[in-house]
Scaffold this active site. Structure first.
Site, PDB file in Angstrom:
ATOM      1  N   THR A 229      36.232  49.368  39.163  1.00 14.34           N
ATOM      2  CA  THR A 229      37.143  48.226  39.080  1.00 14.34           C
ATOM      3  C   THR A 229      37.993  48.271  37.814  1.00 14.34           C
ATOM      4  O   THR A 229      39.158  47.869  37.836  1.00 14.34           O
ATOM      5  CB  THR A 229      36.364  46.906  39.164  1.00 14.34           C
ATOM      6  OG1 THR A 229      35.263  46.950  38.254  1.00 14.34           O
ATOM      7  CG2 THR A 229      35.823  46.688  40.563  1.00 14.34           C
ATOM      8  N   THR A 230      37.460  48.805  36.711  1.00 13.53           N
ATOM      9  CA  THR A 230      38.242  48.944  35.481  1.00 13.53           C
ATOM     10  C   THR A 230      39.362  49.953  35.669  1.00 13.53           C
ATOM     11  O   THR A 230      40.380  49.901  34.979  1.00 13.53           O
ATOM     12  CB  THR A 230      37.329  49.361  34.314  1.00 13.53           C
ATOM     13  OG1 THR A 230      36.285  48.393  34.178  1.00 13.53           O
ATOM     14  CG2 THR A 230      38.079  49.460  33.004  1.00 13.53           C
TER      15      THR A 230
ATOM     16  N   TYR B 238      35.615  39.029  48.414  1.00 16.13           N
ATOM     17  CA  TYR B 238      36.444  38.109  49.199  1.00 16.13           C
ATOM     18  C   TYR B 238      35.785  37.673  50.506  1.00 16.13           C
ATOM     19  O   TYR B 238      35.698  36.479  50.777  1.00 16.13           O
ATOM     20  CB  TYR B 238      37.839  38.681  49.517  1.00 16.13           C
ATOM     21  CG  TYR B 238      38.692  37.653  50.233  1.00 16.13           C
ATOM     22  CD1 TYR B 238      39.256  36.597  49.532  1.00 16.13           C
ATOM     23  CD2 TYR B 238      38.885  37.710  51.607  1.00 16.13           C
ATOM     24  CE1 TYR B 238      39.987  35.618  50.188  1.00 16.13           C
ATOM     25  CE2 TYR B 238      39.617  36.746  52.271  1.00 16.13           C
ATOM     26  CZ  TYR B 238      40.174  35.696  51.566  1.00 16.13           C
ATOM     27  OH  TYR B 238      40.885  34.737  52.212  1.00 16.13           O
TER      28      TYR B 238
ATOM     29  N   TYR C  12      26.376  47.919  42.837  1.00 15.71           N
ATOM     30  CA  TYR C  12      27.122  47.272  41.761  1.00 15.71           C
ATOM     31  C   TYR C  12      27.202  45.784  42.069  1.00 15.71           C
ATOM     32  O   TYR C  12      27.820  45.378  43.057  1.00 15.71           O
ATOM     33  CB  TYR C  12      28.512  47.892  41.642  1.00 15.71           C
ATOM     34  CG  TYR C  12      29.426  47.313  40.595  1.00 15.71           C
ATOM     35  CD1 TYR C  12      28.965  46.464  39.591  1.00 15.71           C
ATOM     36  CD2 TYR C  12      30.773  47.628  40.588  1.00 15.71           C
ATOM     37  CE1 TYR C  12      29.816  45.946  38.632  1.00 15.71           C
ATOM     38  CE2 TYR C  12      31.645  47.128  39.632  1.00 15.71           C
ATOM     39  CZ  TYR C  12      31.158  46.283  38.654  1.00 15.71           C
ATOM     40  OH  TYR C  12      32.023  45.772  37.714  1.00 15.71           O
TER      41      TYR C  12
ATOM     42  N   ARG D 239      33.143  38.374  39.779  1.00 19.13           N
ATOM     43  CA  ARG D 239      34.350  38.966  40.353  1.00 19.13           C
ATOM     44  C   ARG D 239      34.366  38.903  41.875  1.00 19.13           C
ATOM     45  O   ARG D 239      35.429  38.765  42.477  1.00 19.13           O
ATOM     46  CB  ARG D 239      34.469  40.437  39.914  1.00 19.13           C
ATOM     47  CG  ARG D 239      34.726  40.654  38.435  1.00 19.13           C
ATOM     48  CD  ARG D 239      36.124  40.225  38.042  1.00 19.13           C
ATOM     49  NE  ARG D 239      36.433  40.587  36.684  1.00 19.13           N
ATOM     50  CZ  ARG D 239      37.435  41.369  36.316  1.00 19.13           C
ATOM     51  NH1 ARG D 239      38.234  41.885  37.225  1.00 19.13           N
ATOM     52  NH2 ARG D 239      37.660  41.619  35.045  1.00 19.13           N
TER      53      ARG D 239
ATOM     54  N   LYS E 229      24.130  48.912  38.948  1.00 15.95           N
ATOM     55  CA  LYS E 229      24.892  48.405  37.813  1.00 15.95           C
ATOM     56  C   LYS E 229      24.848  46.894  37.910  1.00 15.95           C
ATOM     57  O   LYS E 229      25.404  46.299  38.841  1.00 15.95           O
ATOM     58  CB  LYS E 229      26.344  48.899  37.851  1.00 15.95           C
ATOM     59  CG  LYS E 229      27.209  48.299  36.742  1.00 15.95           C
ATOM     60  CD  LYS E 229      28.673  48.693  36.886  1.00 15.95           C
ATOM     61  CE  LYS E 229      29.528  47.996  35.828  1.00 15.95           C
ATOM     62  NZ  LYS E 229      30.982  48.324  35.958  1.00 15.95           N
TER      63      LYS E 229
ATOM     64  N   ILE F 164      27.290  50.975  32.079  1.00 11.91           N
ATOM     65  CA  ILE F 164      28.622  51.377  32.523  1.00 11.91           C
ATOM     66  C   ILE F 164      29.569  50.464  31.765  1.00 11.91           C
ATOM     67  O   ILE F 164      29.647  49.269  32.025  1.00 11.91           O
ATOM     68  CB  ILE F 164      28.781  51.286  34.042  1.00 11.91           C
ATOM     69  CG1 ILE F 164      27.868  52.315  34.715  1.00 11.91           C
ATOM     70  CG2 ILE F 164      30.236  51.527  34.450  1.00 11.91           C
ATOM     71  CD1 ILE F 164      27.908  52.318  36.229  1.00 11.91           C
TER      72      ILE F 164
END
Length: 298
Positions: free
Chosen positions: A47-48, A110, A136, A141, A164, A206
């Site tokens: 995502t980063t 979502y 993850y 988010r 993660k 991470i």
């Protein structure tokens, strides 16, 4: 004793852009800087890395580049998260095909699936693609929280090798350790609470901060591994302002700004993300100085 497949400092790489495209030269330089600093792994297209805003072709190219440049010197865990299971399977299959050591799969966002839906999602990916998978969980988010019971059930799958955990909840770690097999990788996704996570039996992080300060994050990790808590807390005290500053605006905007101040890449992002807000920039600069990094003159 079964050792976890993934551990230590694993950088959640940003994706540098120039003129609207991935800046491949800058990306290669960033990867080399990370490896030179002694990090233990890299995550391209997490995502980063702005995976939500790139095309499938760009996503695959970034993964291929990272695997090629790393050339086996560190583990590469490719982002393979998506809202749809079929897309995650395709991304995971590509990552395996080009030589990634594993994939990082975020909970679908979502559409907010149930625990049973998330378990079915991860199980389908693990059944279809023979590659080590890191779950993850980042509820802030995605809008869904992968609970410990679901993680424990998924940990029985031979291809699901760790998680993660970006909740920042250290109590959750203590409970989870008793529910998963030995060697299941417990990886923090929250830089500010990482030292406590590692001290309580976690295996690594991470990290977003390690994009900017990889040597310091490696030093912090080694200090805890060696039982030198005084050195670890001293290092964390220098980093804590940077951990926080990198999330004062939508991530990874502050991180890209910091890297641009180090002369490593442009700070361009993909819409709907914008460059780091002017009001945030002085705090990022100050945090970098506190961490021992000297930004270039503006």
């Amino acid at each position: 004793m079964n050792a976890p497949l993934f551990k230590g400092v694993i950088t959640a790489l940003i994706t540098p852009f120039r003129d609207g495209r991935i800046d491949e030269d800058a990306f290669a330089r960033l990867i080399e800087r990370q490896i030179g600093a002694g990090v233990h792994g890299l995550v391209p297209m997490g995502t980063t890395g702005e995976s939500a805003t790139v095309s499938v072709e760009e996503h695959q190219r970034a993964v291929e580049m990272c695997v090629s440049v790393a050339s086996g010197r560190v583990r590469v865990i490719a982002g393979a998260g998506a809202t749809g299971t079929d897309k995650s399977i395709a991304l995971a299959a590509h990552a395996k095909r080009v030589g990634a050591d594993g994939v990082l799969v975020v909970t679908p966002y979502y559409n907010r699936p149930s625990q049973a839906g998330m378990a079915a999602h991860f199980s389908a990916i693990a059944d279809q693609v023979q590659v080590p998978i890191l779950l993850y969980n980042v509820p802030s988010r995605t809008g869904v929280d992968l609970c410990n019971d679901t993680v424990a059930a998924l940990s029985a799958h031979p291809n699901i090798v760790g998680i993660k955990d970006a909740t920042g909840d250290l109590g959750r770690l203590s409970a989870m350790r008793n529910m998963v097999p030995e060697g299941f990788a417990l990886i923090s996704g929250d830089d500010p609470s990482y030292p406590g996570y590692l001290a309580q039996g976690g295996h690594g992080v991470i990290s977003v901060t390690s994009n900017v300060a990889p040597e310091a994050m490696v030093h912090l990790t080694r200090a805890i591994w060696e039982g030198d808590l005084k050195a670890a807390w001293t290092c964390q005290a220098r980093l804590i302002r940077l951990h926080r500053a990198l999330f004062l605006d939508s991530s990874p905007a502050p991180t890209k700004y910091a890297l641009s101040r180090l002369g490593l890449c442009e700070e361009s992002l993909r819409l709907p993300l914008l460059a780091c807000a002017e009001a945030v920039r002085p705090e990022v600069d100050a945090a970098m100085l506190e961490a021992g990094l000297a930004p270039e003159p503006s």
